[in-house]
Motif scaffolding. Structure first.
Motif, PDB file in Angstrom:
ATOM      1  N   GLU A  52       0.570  -1.132   0.044  1.00  0.00           N
ATOM      2  CA  GLU A  52       0.255   0.301   0.132  1.00  0.00           C
ATOM      3  C   GLU A  52       1.051   1.594   0.059  1.00  0.00           C
ATOM      4  O   GLU A  52       1.991   1.236   0.231  1.00  0.00           O
ATOM      5  CB  GLU A  52      -0.898   0.226   1.380  1.00  0.00           C
ATOM      6  CG  GLU A  52      -2.194  -1.169   0.982  1.00  0.00           C
ATOM      7  CD  GLU A  52      -3.258  -0.934   0.487  1.00  0.00           C
ATOM      8  OE1 GLU A  52      -2.784  -0.445  -0.575  1.00  0.00           O
ATOM      9  OE2 GLU A  52      -3.073  -2.600   0.028  1.00  0.00           O
ATOM     10  N   ALA A  60      -4.678  -6.436  -1.307  1.00  0.00           N
ATOM     11  CA  ALA A  60      -5.255  -6.236  -2.937  1.00  0.00           C
ATOM     12  C   ALA A  60      -4.558  -6.979  -3.494  1.00  0.00           C
ATOM     13  O   ALA A  60      -3.041  -7.077  -3.201  1.00  0.00           O
ATOM     14  CB  ALA A  60      -4.999  -4.330  -3.614  1.00  0.00           C
ATOM     15  N   THR A 111      -8.482   4.676 -11.398  1.00  0.00           N
ATOM     16  CA  THR A 111      -8.556   3.156 -10.288  1.00  0.00           C
ATOM     17  C   THR A 111      -8.151   2.110 -11.114  1.00  0.00           C
ATOM     18  O   THR A 111      -7.935   2.595 -12.366  1.00  0.00           O
ATOM     19  CB  THR A 111      -9.596   3.211  -9.460  1.00  0.00           C
ATOM     20  OG1 THR A 111     -10.109   2.706 -10.463  1.00  0.00           O
ATOM     21  CG2 THR A 111     -10.590   4.265  -9.027  1.00  0.00           C
ATOM     22  N   ARG A 115      -7.875   0.183  -6.400  1.00  0.00           N
ATOM     23  CA  ARG A 115      -7.240   0.844  -6.386  1.00  0.00           C
ATOM     24  C   ARG A 115      -7.156   2.246  -6.463  1.00  0.00           C
ATOM     25  O   ARG A 115      -7.228   1.728  -7.497  1.00  0.00           O
ATOM     26  CB  ARG A 115      -6.039   0.297  -5.183  1.00  0.00           C
ATOM     27  CG  ARG A 115      -6.654  -1.113  -4.086  1.00  0.00           C
ATOM     28  CD  ARG A 115      -4.516  -1.144  -4.105  1.00  0.00           C
ATOM     29  NE  ARG A 115      -3.631  -1.915  -4.683  1.00  0.00           N
ATOM     30  CZ  ARG A 115      -2.250  -1.799  -4.126  1.00  0.00           C
ATOM     31  NH1 ARG A 115      -2.158  -1.232  -3.453  1.00  0.00           N
ATOM     32  NH2 ARG A 115      -1.534  -1.643  -5.230  1.00  0.00           N
TER      33      ARG A 115
END
Length: 345
Positions: A52, A60, A111, A115
């Motif tokens: 992240e 993810a 996106t 994300r």
């Protein structure tokens, strides 16, 4: 397996194949990315789905890993160990990720994989820098492999095709939906082969090249990958119109809002169906995207796109059957098209 013979009936669990190839390639990817500037490496890790913003491990999932798998299977199809294709897998995945970083900026896509895109998460300038770093790293990775010079020439040619396809895709958006200047389905196919197919073909071909395959086999795997990539792009277009964003990770109808020319819409506009005229009028007026998607389906765009994907898959299988390949790897390569088509069914 002899040239022209059918793929051996070896049972294939494709998710297991993709996992096996991913496990083989991931450590080498981590070593390569670990050599980047820490901030750039974090952006690369974020783009690859590893972390992240800030570097914490990501929850993810990453991508499907089709390109690295093609490189590993290309080497195995040539009779070499899968690890022989790892430098090709790393280089192609780095180039693919570089292209996505820049593609999202050019298209204004906010996106990716559910994300924020890298440019949204870190800024446009940093995202461009990260993409440039990934490209440089891909060249460095492949240059150090056996037959690196020949491999780099093939990668360079594929990248030139990718950029040509991206240029066509961007220019298509400014062309009219109808009339003499409109984009025809055959022009779309050429664009898709360049933009998406070139890198898939390169992945399989580079794996075979590093595995010591003769030129005819390398070229056949390149052709198969290009057809597979064109099918992949057509299916992706279908999912952009009729897919479930919760599954695809992509906003539905975004391509229509951006006036991107996709195969289902172009095929629908070419159809001798009353809905085609209504679709053209709606598109020219920048009308309701959901209504345009419904009219495209009514005019046969969805069915035509699925048929085109199937034609491309058949062409890929013909290319694979034309050269001698190791049976197990050939069967695993042959399982990929069903996986791609299955996303659209």
């Amino acid at each position: 397996m002899t040239a022209g013979s059918p793929v051996a009936p070896v049972p294939v669990d494709l998710p297991e194949v993709l996992d096996r190839c991913r496990a083989l390639v991931r450590p080498a990817m981590e070593v390569a990315v670990g050599g980047l500037h820490p901030w750039v490496g974090e952006m690369a890790g974020y783009a690859l789905g590893w972390c992240e913003v800030g570097g914490a491990p990501a929850a993810a999932p990453g991508g499907k890993g089709v390109r690295p798998a093609l490189a590993v299977l290309g080497a195995e199809a040539a009779g070499a160990p899968g690890r022989t294709g790892v430098p090709a897998a790393v280089a192609v995945e780095l180039v693919h990720t570089f292209s996505l970083l820049h593609d999202d900026i050019m298209d204004g896509d906010a996106t990716r994989r559910r994300r924020p895109a890298v440019w949204k998460a870190y800024g446009t300038g940093p995202a461009v820098l990260a993409g440039d770093a990934l490209f440089a790293l891909a060249v460095e990775t492949l240059a150090g492999a056996p037959d690196g010079a020949a491999a780099l020439r093939r990668l360079s040619a594929a990248l030139a095709d990718l950029l040509r396809g991206q240029a066509d895709d961007l220019r298509f958006a400014t062309r009219p939906w109808t009339g003499p200047g409109r984009v025809r389905p055959e022009a779309y196919r050429t664009m898709a082969e360049h933009k998406t197919g070139a890198l898939l073909g390169c992945a399989a071909a580079l794996g075979a090249l590093l595995g010591g395959a003769p030129r005819a086999t390398v070229d056949a795997l390149d052709r198969a990958g290009r057809h597979l990539g064109t099918a992949f792009q057509v299916v992706d277009d279908m999912l952009g119109l009729w897919g479930d964003p919760a599954v695809t990770g992509k906003p539905v109808h975004a391509d229509l809002r951006e006036r991107k020319k996709t195969y289902p819409v172009l095929a629908a506009l070419d159809a001798p169906h009353p809905a085609a005229r209504r679709l053209a009028e709606l598109l020219e007026s920048d009308g309701d995207p959901a209504g345009a998607a419904a009219l495209a389906e009514a005019a046969g765009g969805r069915a035509a796109a699925l048929e085109e994907a199937r034609r491309q898959v058949a062409a890929a299988r013909t290319a694979l059957a034309a050269v001698p390949l190791r049976a197990a790897a050939a069967a695993e390569l042959d399982a990929l098209p069903a996986f791609l088509l299955g996303r659209a069914l």
